[in-house]
Write a protein that holds these residues in place. Sequence first.
Motif, PDB file in Angstrom:
ATOM      1  N   UNK A  12       1.015  -1.073  -0.086  1.00 19.46           N
ATOM      2  CA  UNK A  12       0.026   0.022   0.053  1.00 19.46           C
ATOM      3  C   UNK A  12       0.861   1.400   0.135  1.00 19.46           C
ATOM      4  N   UNK A  13       0.684   2.239  -0.818  1.00 20.61           N
ATOM      5  CA  UNK A  13       1.606   3.279  -0.918  1.00 20.61           C
ATOM      6  C   UNK A  13       0.564   4.563  -1.232  1.00 20.61           C
ATOM      7  N   UNK A  14       1.329   5.738  -1.237  1.00 16.41           N
ATOM      8  CA  UNK A  14       0.347   6.800  -1.740  1.00 16.41           C
ATOM      9  C   UNK A  14       0.984   7.462  -3.101  1.00 16.41           C
ATOM     10  N   UNK A  15       0.083   8.078  -3.936  1.00 17.20           N
ATOM     11  CA  UNK A  15       0.166   8.724  -5.113  1.00 17.20           C
ATOM     12  C   UNK A  15       1.485   9.417  -5.134  1.00 17.20           C
ATOM     13  N   UNK A  16       2.443   9.061  -6.127  1.00 25.37           N
ATOM     14  CA  UNK A  16       3.540   9.907  -6.288  1.00 25.37           C
ATOM     15  C   UNK A  16       4.909   9.213  -5.749  1.00 25.37           C
ATOM     16  N   UNK A  17       4.707   8.125  -4.841  1.00 20.46           N
ATOM     17  CA  UNK A  17       5.661   7.471  -4.480  1.00 20.46           C
ATOM     18  C   UNK A  17       6.404   6.575  -5.528  1.00 20.46           C
ATOM     19  N   UNK A  18       7.659   5.947  -4.897  1.00 21.52           N
ATOM     20  CA  UNK A  18       8.177   4.950  -5.816  1.00 21.52           C
ATOM     21  C   UNK A  18       8.008   3.406  -5.167  1.00 21.52           C
ATOM     22  N   UNK A  19       7.721   2.445  -5.885  1.00 24.60           N
ATOM     23  CA  UNK A  19       7.958   1.198  -5.388  1.00 24.60           C
ATOM     24  C   UNK A  19       8.624   0.323  -6.163  1.00 24.60           C
ATOM     25  N   UNK A  20       8.866  -0.752  -5.754  1.00 22.30           N
ATOM     26  CA  UNK A  20       9.557  -1.884  -6.553  1.00 22.30           C
ATOM     27  C   UNK A  20       9.147  -3.329  -6.019  1.00 22.30           C
ATOM     28  N   UNK A  21       9.207  -3.993  -7.016  1.00 20.35           N
ATOM     29  CA  UNK A  21       8.502  -5.468  -6.494  1.00 20.35           C
ATOM     30  C   UNK A  21       9.567  -6.504  -7.394  1.00 20.35           C
ATOM     31  N   UNK A  22       9.882  -7.623  -6.682  1.00 25.39           N
ATOM     32  CA  UNK A  22      10.654  -8.489  -7.096  1.00 25.39           C
ATOM     33  C   UNK A  22      10.183  -9.681  -7.573  1.00 25.39           C
ATOM     34  N   UNK A  23      10.740 -10.538  -8.771  1.00 20.86           N
ATOM     35  CA  UNK A  23      10.340 -11.681  -9.096  1.00 20.86           C
ATOM     36  C   UNK A  23      11.932 -12.632  -9.259  1.00 20.86           C
ATOM     37  N   UNK A  24      11.512 -13.759  -8.940  1.00 23.71           N
ATOM     38  CA  UNK A  24      12.687 -14.615  -9.118  1.00 23.71           C
ATOM     39  C   UNK A  24      12.116 -16.172  -9.460  1.00 23.71           C
ATOM     40  N   UNK A  25      12.597 -16.596 -10.560  1.00 23.40           N
ATOM     41  CA  UNK A  25      12.403 -18.222 -10.952  1.00 23.40           C
ATOM     42  C   UNK A  25      13.428 -18.889 -10.807  1.00 23.40           C
TER      43      UNK A  25
END
Lengths: 113, 114
Positions: A12-25
């Motif tokens: 959950x974040x607010x408008x304008x923030x930066x987010x990163x998601x990780x994926x590993x296989x």
Amino acid sequence: ETAVFQTPNYHVTQVGNEVSFNCKQTLGHDTMYWYKQDSKKLLKIMFSYNNKQLIVNETVPRRFSPQSSDKAHLNLRIKSVEPEDSAVYLCASTNWGNQDTQYFGPGTRLLVL
Amino acid sequence: GDSVTQTEGLVTVTEGLPVKLNCTYQTTYLTIAFFWYVQYLNEAPQVLLKSSTDNKRTEHQGFHATLHKSSSSFHLQKSSAQLSDSALYYCALSDHDYAQGLTFGLGTRVSVFP
């Protein structure tokens, strides 16, 4: 265990923030993808990555950018989130060239307030 | 570009009765593979069936589908629905342009009632 792993499960974040998601296989695949599943459950391709070559779907806003360190990892960064970015982001992997089955991770659910 | 059409958004069925999900497609490519994915609540989509051979029946976990290129269809069927079949089902295709990933239909939610 061989599979596709994603972190975090939920963000959950607010408008304008930066987010990163990780994926590993750990399936030994050479190609990875990011898909967006919106509130109506529509699934659409965002990026594909194979042999250091990135293919971007032309409808993806520029604030989205994938990042890869090797063929087993493909992360997703969103520079400045917008409310319409609220969705589930699914990572998938496969082997290039054989129309093989794509295997999906459990997804990261993003909520932008 | 490619497109996949699933005509039903929601299918409700009584346990033990047959269920059929429709899937038709449009593509300009000859080399294509078709998939049915199932997504249970809060889980990853997982492959249920795959086919790239015209007029060949494919079966898995009691479900079956046959690719018919003449009618551009890949319908999913099961003769006896189970409560555990309640889920979201996607029809998808992959053409020779692997960079484009899978093209999905809108999905069909199946609800099985006792």
